[in-house]
Design a protein around this motif. Structure first.
Motif, short mmCIF file in Angstrom:
data_model
loop_
_atom_site.label_atom_id
_atom_site.label_comp_id
_atom_site.label_asym_id
_atom_site.label_seq_id
_atom_site.Cartn_x
_atom_site.Cartn_y
_atom_site.Cartn_z
N PRO A 180 10.59 3.41 -5.09
CA PRO A 180 9.48 3.67 -6.01
C PRO A 180 8.45 2.54 -6.02
O PRO A 180 7.24 2.80 -6.13
N GLU A 181 8.89 1.31 -5.89
CA GLU A 181 7.95 0.19 -5.82
C GLU A 181 7.13 0.23 -4.52
O GLU A 181 5.95 -0.17 -4.51
N VAL A 182 7.73 0.71 -3.45
CA VAL A 182 7.00 0.86 -2.19
C VAL A 182 5.84 1.83 -2.38
O VAL A 182 4.70 1.56 -1.96
N VAL A 183 6.11 2.97 -3.02
CA VAL A 183 5.05 3.95 -3.29
C VAL A 183 3.97 3.35 -4.17
O VAL A 183 2.77 3.52 -3.93
N GLU A 184 4.38 2.60 -5.20
CA GLU A 184 3.41 1.94 -6.07
C GLU A 184 2.54 0.97 -5.29
O GLU A 184 1.33 0.85 -5.53
N GLY A 185 3.15 0.26 -4.35
CA GLY A 185 2.41 -0.69 -3.53
C GLY A 185 1.36 -0.01 -2.66
O GLY A 185 0.23 -0.49 -2.53
N ILE A 186 1.74 1.12 -2.07
CA ILE A 186 0.79 1.90 -1.27
C ILE A 186 -0.39 2.34 -2.13
O ILE A 186 -1.56 2.19 -1.74
N GLN A 187 -0.09 2.88 -3.30
CA GLN A 187 -1.14 3.37 -4.19
C GLN A 187 -2.03 2.24 -4.71
O GLN A 187 -3.25 2.37 -4.79
N MET A 188 -1.43 1.11 -5.05
CA MET A 188 -2.19 -0.02 -5.56
C MET A 188 -3.19 -0.52 -4.53
O MET A 188 -4.37 -0.78 -4.85
N LEU A 189 -2.75 -0.65 -3.29
CA LEU A 189 -3.65 -1.11 -2.23
C LEU A 189 -4.77 -0.12 -1.98
O LEU A 189 -5.94 -0.50 -1.82
N ALA A 190 -4.44 1.17 -1.97
CA ALA A 190 -5.45 2.20 -1.74
C ALA A 190 -6.46 2.25 -2.87
O ALA A 190 -7.67 2.30 -2.65
N GLU A 191 -5.97 2.23 -4.11
CA GLU A 191 -6.86 2.34 -5.28
C GLU A 191 -7.76 1.12 -5.45
O GLU A 191 -8.92 1.24 -5.85
#
Length: 419
Positions: A326-337
């Motif tokens: 779940p933190e991996v997904v959050e990291g992807i989204q954080m970088l994109a956003e």
């Protein structure tokens, strides 16, 4: 000409000719390329590098390839982005993103394969091969197509569809092995002894690994000829991590940048974190694991360079992190956003690992930091497809839009619309 002189054992120091060898036959230590440092020192300058092509080949003096054999897909010289919005979210003063999603096959593997395929051609091979978690197979397939060579790539059976397609489009031979990457690698190691194929990450691995150094070269040059104070990079085998550090050391050795320590922090997914586990247990004995993570490009349970990654961490006062899926997904989204960069799961590991390293005191938020994003997000779209914004369905009328938009975002309808 190349300034590479021989292959040298990283353990006992014995020297071997520049041939397709990767293991010392005396102590079984790994081999790496040795160079004529005096020759390089007498020739290399900032000006000479700056006059070179906008690719990894601007550093040809530092690579084990003769210029006449280069397989050129214009790899490297990828953007270094000042990530102010992400830095603000993480509470950092100065953060940079090295965006290797912009390479020809959308990952940093193009750097290592560019060097390996060029050296393989120089050694007379006609076939490129690899054991891969996906990105490497993509790059080997692309470079073989460019060079007019045959490509045979070996992958785990459960690889992401996007990565399988990313190889198949170049028309290689793809072998899907029923097992993990470590099973794939064992099979390829046996084949490398019996086939006259250039397995880029096995029998020509010493040359292949040298390509990762170009990440450090580019970062130093793009920062205005200086090294960052801290680096966060993903770890699978550990090779990328160690070679980035080596690249900064070499630029310092040749007087291209001032001597300055670079703290190295590695990032892994919890579902495959043998290097981080060893670091936390304060041991250099790495226990192999069975991978269980969405970050499949990092899913190497028995990392070949893990021991050297641990030594690099200790030598640089660095550290290591492990993050949940779940933190991996959050990291992807954080970088994109925050920065408009869509990374694959390895990038999510890097950003989530950076956040964890700040929280645990392994990264100083006030120091200049570079985070390495090593692959593009469309390769692992399945990891985030259920977690991202979904389209608002409307009919092709203004009223339909206004009704749906108001319901979705809670915004009032525009003046003049409705009753």
């Amino acid at each position: 000409m190349t300034y590479a002189t021989c292959l040298a054992c990283r353990e006992c120091g014995r020297e071997f000719p520049l041939e397709p060898l990767h293991v010392c036959d005396f102590c079984f230590g790994p081999l790496e390329v040795a160079y004529d440092h005096d020759g390089i020192q007498s020739k290399i300058t900032r000006e000479r590098i700056e006059c070179g092509p906008r690719s990894i080949w601007r550093y040809i003096d530092l690579l084990p390839v003769d210029v006449d054999f280069i397989v050129d897909l214009n790899v490297g010289w990828t953007p270094l982005l000042k990530a102010d919005r992400l830095a603000e979210r993480l509470g950092m003063r100065e953060l940079w993103i090295k965006n290797d999603t912009c390479n020809p096959s959308w990952s940093f593997k193009d750097r290592v394969v560019a060097v390996a395929s060029s050296r393989a051609r120089q050694l007379g091979f006609q076939t490129l091969a690899c054991a891969s978690t996906g990105n490497l197979a993509n790059s080997v397939s692309a470079h073989a197509a460019r060079a007019g060579m045959e490509a045979i790539v070996f992958i785990p059976h459960d690889l992401e569809a996007g990565k399988v397609l990313g190889s198949a489009v170049y028309n290689p031979t793809i072998v899907s092995v029923n097992g993990s990457y470590d099973d794939v690698n064992r099979l390829c190691s046996e084949l490398a002894d019996n086939r006259h194929w250039a397995f880029v990450n096995i029998n020509v691995r010493p040359y292949y690994a040298e390509g990762s150094r170009t990440l450090a070269y580019e970062v130093a040059e793009q920062l205005g000829w200086r090294a960052p104070r801290q680096v966060v990079a993903p770890m699978a085998s550990g090779s990328l991590f160690t070679k980035i550090h080596k690249g900064f050391q070499e630029f310092q050795r040749y007087g291209l940048i001032e001597e300055s320590p670079v703290r190295m922090i590695g990032a892994q997914a919890e579902g495959c974190s043998p290097i981080t586990t060893a670091w936390r247990n304060e041991t250099t004995n790495i226990r192999p694991v069975k991978p269980d993570t969405i970050a499949k490009s990092l899913a190497i349970g028995n990392p070949a360079d893990g021991y050297y990654a641990l030594k690099t961490m200790k030598r640089t006062d660095g550290g290591s992190t492990a993050v949940t899926d779940p933190e991996v997904v959050e990291g992807i989204q954080m970088l994109a956003e925050c920065e408009g960069v869509f990374a694959e799961t390895a990038g999510g590991v890097t950003i989530a690992g950076l956040r964890q390293a700040i929280e645990t005191g392994q990264v100083d938020p006030d120091e200049t930091t570079v985070a390495f994003i090593t692959g593009g997000g469309l390769k692992t779209a399945d990891a985030v497809v259920e977690h991202v914004t979904q389209p608002i369905p409307v009919e092709g009328t203004l009223q339909s839009f206004e009704d749906a938009f108001a319901e979705e975002v809670g915004a009032p309808q525009a003046v003049g619309v409705g009753g």
